[in-house]
Design a protein around this motif. Structure first.
Motif, short mmCIF file in Angstrom:
data_model
loop_
_atom_site.label_atom_id
_atom_site.label_comp_id
_atom_site.label_asym_id
_atom_site.label_seq_id
_atom_site.Cartn_x
_atom_site.Cartn_y
_atom_site.Cartn_z
N ALA A 231 0.84 -1.20 0.00
CA ALA A 231 0.00 0.00 0.00
C ALA A 231 0.88 1.25 0.00
CB ALA A 231 -0.91 -0.01 1.23
N PHE A 235 0.76 4.07 -3.07
CA PHE A 235 0.30 5.45 -2.84
C PHE A 235 1.45 6.45 -2.72
CE2 PHE A 235 -3.38 2.96 -1.42
CZ PHE A 235 -4.38 3.62 -2.12
N GLY A 239 2.24 6.87 -6.59
CA GLY A 239 1.44 8.09 -6.51
C GLY A 239 2.26 9.34 -6.76
N SER A 248 -3.80 11.81 -10.64
CA SER A 248 -4.07 11.29 -9.29
C SER A 248 -4.09 9.77 -9.30
CB SER A 248 -5.41 11.82 -8.79
OG SER A 248 -5.83 11.12 -7.63
N ILE A 249 -3.39 9.16 -8.36
CA ILE A 249 -3.37 7.70 -8.24
C ILE A 249 -4.76 7.18 -7.88
CG2 ILE A 249 -2.64 7.81 -5.82
CD1 ILE A 249 -1.74 5.02 -8.31
N LEU A 250 -5.52 7.96 -7.10
CA LEU A 250 -6.87 7.54 -6.72
C LEU A 250 -7.79 7.48 -7.94
CD1 LEU A 250 -7.37 9.51 -3.37
CD2 LEU A 250 -6.92 7.07 -3.66
#
Length: 416
Positions: A231, A235, A239, A248-250
């Motif tokens: 994780a 991120f 990210g 944006s990684i999201l």
């Protein structure tokens, strides 16, 4: 006149039940529970199961030579093809190596920071590892180290053969033969891995029988560390790379959520390969970049696998209370940089890479792999998901650096 119709819910329940009982992970879990129960309630019989876990590892070790040789030779010949493609291929290889090395280094760093293989100040020693060491630093000889190290010999032979193959006139025919042999070897490995529940049972029964339930603590810590590290990598590292290009990684994760769920269910990133290629093209990546980077990334850009492998080596070193010098840690990273390229897509190949690395290091008992059998299957989903995200990001980055990215199509697609 009454006509009986099949109950849909009954069919669904049967299909779910069939999927569960034919799932290897399910049987590994059952074997782990059985091993823990036997080791706890009948320690003497649990200790006798040591031979079961050891024999499984012995079978796995038989695959080290052929798999490492075939994957490295075919990998190097694949690099030759990439260079022929030109700038995109070279750029993709450079990106893969840099990011994979970062993943390996992060795995080592987190393993040393949280020490999942330690349960108290004295550590947990599963056996005598002195027989695996190469003597004192004063007696160390590179020549002796090489000639006593089968894995390094195979690696060197594979690298030489792979380079030579790029200059061979009948290169394509030879590669075709090697690919067929590789397919046979990996098929054999796949069937051997059906014995994983037996190996997991033997390894867990022996460990619990000899050292008690406390040995489950480091396994739990390893799983937690692996998931947290992956994780962190997604991120923070990936990210940050995307943020540099104002992405944006999201948003990316939201866009490929269906593929992530597919990988979660199958424990294989290859299951999502066709759909992820289509989605990346819709996002704005050029067809040529997607067609080159994604398939190649499945062999050369395995970020999740790299993290797991490096953490597992350090974890086993801690379990056996083996101190690794800074040079030996660099050796681990260096070997994994090469051997991890063969850990793609086939169940059990990760164990081959671990076994070959431990054999090359010649300091940590390879038998420790039986201990990892208990949790390996439960971390395969995290590895596969991280690999998929890593290859998705790689494709976007290569497209951006090639100025071959349809900027206007990005946001509308991501918002669908």
């Amino acid at each position: 006149m009454n006509i009986s119709t099949p109950n849909p819910s009954s069919k669904t329940k049967k299909s779910i039940f069939h999927a569960v009982i034919t799932n290897l992970t399910f049987w590994v879990l059952i074997a782990i529970i059985a091993g823990v129960l036997l080791g706890h309630f009948s320690p003497d019989n649990g200790v006798k199961m040591k031979i079961v876990g050891e024999r499984f590892v012995d079978i796995i070790k038989l695959f080290i030579g052929p798999i490492i040789f075939l994957t490295i030779v075919l990998g190097i010949s694949g690099m030759g093809n990439l260079k022929k493609v030109g700038r995109i291929g070279v750029k993709a290889l450079a990106y893969f190596e840099v990011v994979s090395t970062v993943a390996l280094a992060i795995g080592v760093a987190v393993a040393y920071l949280f020490q999942p293989g330690k349960i108290d100040k004295s550590g947990l020693t599963l056996g005598d590892a002195s027989q695996y060491t190469n003597g004192s630093a004063k007696d160390f000889s590179w020549l002796q180290f090489f000639f006593s190290n089968f894995t390094l010999q195979v690696l060197l032979a594979a690298i030489i053969c792979g380079i030579a193959l790029n200059f061979y006139q009948k290169r394509e025919q030879t590669i075709l033969v090697l690919e067929r042999i590789s397919k046979v070897v990996f098929t054999c490995l796949k069937y051997v891995m059906y014995l994983a529940p037996i190996g997991a049972f033997g390894g867990m029964a022996y460990t619990i029988g000899k050292f008690g339930l406390a040995t489950l603590i480091p396994l739990g810590k390893l799983m937690l560390c692996v998931y947290l590290t992956m994780a962190l990598f997604v991120f923070l590292i990936l990210g940050t790379i995307l943020r540099y290009y104002k992405i944006s990684i999201l948003s990316i994760l939201k866009y490929i959520k269906e593929e992530l769920l597919l990988v979660l269910g199958t424990s294989s990133s290859e299951a999502a390969l066709p759909s992820i290629m289509v989605k990346l093209e819709r996002m704005g990546c050029s067809k040529s970049v997607v067609g080159l980077v994604i398939p190649t990334g499945y062999s050369f850009n395995l970020d999740g696998t790299s993290i797991y492998l490096s953490m597992s080596v350090i974890f086993l070193a801690q379990l056996y209370d083996v101190h690794l010098s800074f040079f030996e840690i660099l050796t681990v990273i260096g070997i994994l940089m090469i051997t991890s390229k063969g850990a793609a897509g086939v169940t059990g190949s990760g164990f081959i890479v671990l076994a070959s690395t431990l054999t090359a290091l010649h300091k940590i008992p390879v038998e420790g792999l039986a201990f990892l059998l208990g949790v390996d299957k439960f971390m395969s989903e995290a590895r596969a998901i991280t690999n998929l995200i890593g290859n998705t990001v790689a494709t976007i980055i290569i497209s951006k650096t090639e100025h071959d990215f349809t900027e206007l199509d990005l946001n509308p697609v991501l918002e669908e």
